[in-house]
Design a protein around this motif. Structure first.
Motif, PDB file in Angstrom:
ATOM      1  N   GLU A  80      -8.458  65.681 -63.132  1.00  0.00           N
ATOM      2  CA  GLU A  80      -7.786  64.567 -61.170  1.00  0.00           C
ATOM      3  C   GLU A  80      -6.982  65.878 -60.610  1.00  0.00           C
ATOM      4  N   GLU A  81      -6.111  66.091 -60.946  1.00  0.00           N
ATOM      5  CA  GLU A  81      -4.862  67.339 -60.528  1.00  0.00           C
ATOM      6  C   GLU A  81      -5.849  68.226 -59.992  1.00  0.00           C
ATOM      7  N   PHE A  82      -6.124  68.809 -61.631  1.00  0.00           N
ATOM      8  CA  PHE A  82      -7.160  70.217 -61.105  1.00  0.00           C
ATOM      9  C   PHE A  82      -8.375  70.110 -59.764  1.00  0.00           C
ATOM     10  N   ASN A  83      -8.558  68.384 -59.977  1.00  0.00           N
ATOM     11  CA  ASN A  83      -9.464  68.760 -58.416  1.00  0.00           C
ATOM     12  C   ASN A  83      -9.117  68.408 -57.324  1.00  0.00           C
ATOM     13  N   ARG A  84      -7.469  68.393 -57.584  1.00  0.00           N
ATOM     14  CA  ARG A  84      -6.683  67.970 -56.398  1.00  0.00           C
ATOM     15  C   ARG A  84      -6.814  69.424 -55.398  1.00  0.00           C
ATOM     16  N   HIS A  85      -6.581  70.533 -56.489  1.00  0.00           N
ATOM     17  CA  HIS A  85      -6.508  72.009 -56.355  1.00  0.00           C
ATOM     18  C   HIS A  85      -7.643  73.151 -55.856  1.00  0.00           C
ATOM     19  N   ILE A  86      -8.821  71.981 -56.194  1.00  0.00           N
ATOM     20  CA  ILE A  86     -10.059  72.532 -55.127  1.00  0.00           C
ATOM     21  C   ILE A  86      -9.707  72.795 -53.531  1.00  0.00           C
ATOM     22  N   VAL A  87     -10.436  74.395 -53.308  1.00  0.00           N
ATOM     23  CA  VAL A  87     -10.151  74.994 -51.670  1.00  0.00           C
ATOM     24  C   VAL A  87     -11.293  74.583 -51.264  1.00  0.00           C
ATOM     25  N   GLY A  88     -12.047  73.982 -50.090  1.00  0.00           N
ATOM     26  CA  GLY A  88     -13.217  73.353 -49.714  1.00  0.00           C
ATOM     27  C   GLY A  88     -14.047  72.701 -50.557  1.00  0.00           C
ATOM     28  N   ARG A  89     -15.158  72.886 -50.518  1.00  0.00           N
ATOM     29  CA  ARG A  89     -16.198  72.272 -51.367  1.00  0.00           C
ATOM     30  C   ARG A  89     -16.391  73.097 -52.280  1.00  0.00           C
ATOM     31  N   ILE A  90     -17.510  72.060 -53.250  1.00  0.00           N
ATOM     32  CA  ILE A  90     -18.198  72.930 -54.572  1.00  0.00           C
ATOM     33  C   ILE A  90     -19.554  73.043 -53.789  1.00  0.00           C
ATOM     34  N   GLU A  91     -19.552  74.170 -53.983  1.00  0.00           N
ATOM     35  CA  GLU A  91     -20.972  74.174 -53.430  1.00  0.00           C
ATOM     36  C   GLU A  91     -22.677  74.962 -54.553  1.00  0.00           C
ATOM     37  N   LEU A  92     -23.304  73.833 -54.851  1.00  0.00           N
ATOM     38  CA  LEU A  92     -24.516  73.860 -54.899  1.00  0.00           C
ATOM     39  C   LEU A  92     -25.185  76.030 -55.138  1.00  0.00           C
ATOM     40  N   VAL A  93     -25.153  76.520 -56.396  1.00  0.00           N
ATOM     41  CA  VAL A  93     -25.658  77.683 -55.853  1.00  0.00           C
ATOM     42  C   VAL A  93     -27.648  77.764 -56.444  1.00  0.00           C
ATOM     43  N   HIS A  94     -27.524  77.075 -57.553  1.00  0.00           N
ATOM     44  CA  HIS A  94     -29.038  77.375 -58.629  1.00  0.00           C
ATOM     45  C   HIS A  94     -29.139  76.214 -59.131  1.00  0.00           C
ATOM     46  N   THR A  95     -30.410  75.145 -59.005  1.00  0.00           N
ATOM     47  CA  THR A  95     -31.191  74.384 -60.159  1.00  0.00           C
ATOM     48  C   THR A  95     -32.204  74.874 -60.159  1.00  0.00           C
TER      49      THR A  95
END
Length: 100
Positions: A80-95
């Motif tokens: 949860e703390e790690f998530n608070r330090h994410i800068v911007g958005r998580i980007e989906l690059v491959h599926t």
């Protein structure tokens, strides 16, 4: 669940997943998604995201195999703390899907 968060947070770990392992190499992430996740779950995704570098200093880079198999080990209770330090958005690059 990541999409439901607005692409800003990783969901809590399951009880049998005590560590969140973000990998630091896209080639390694592709191999995990394509070669492990697709056979196990029918789909595999590769994402890209940034985390504040000062915060990441608490997690040493771990070599999980070969020279390019690098990851961080984030205890589930710190996610949860790690998530608070994410800068911007998580980007989906491959599926990846099973071969048809």
């Amino acid at each position: 669940m990541v999409e439901a968060s607005g692409w800003r947070a990783w969901p809590p770990r399951l009880p049998d997943q005590p560590i969140f392992y973000p990998v630091l190499n896209e080639d390694y992430a592709i191999r995990i998604a394509r070669d492990w996740n697709v056979p196990a779950s029918g789909i595999g995704h590769v994402t890209r995201f940034e985390v504040e570098s000062d915060f990441l200093d608490r997690y040493p880079v771990r070599q999980a195999g070969g020279r390019t198999i690098l990851e961080l080990w984030v205890p589930a209770e710190e996610l949860e703390e790690f998530n608070r330090h994410i800068v911007g958005r998580i980007e989906l690059v491959h599926t990846f899907h099973p071969q048809q």
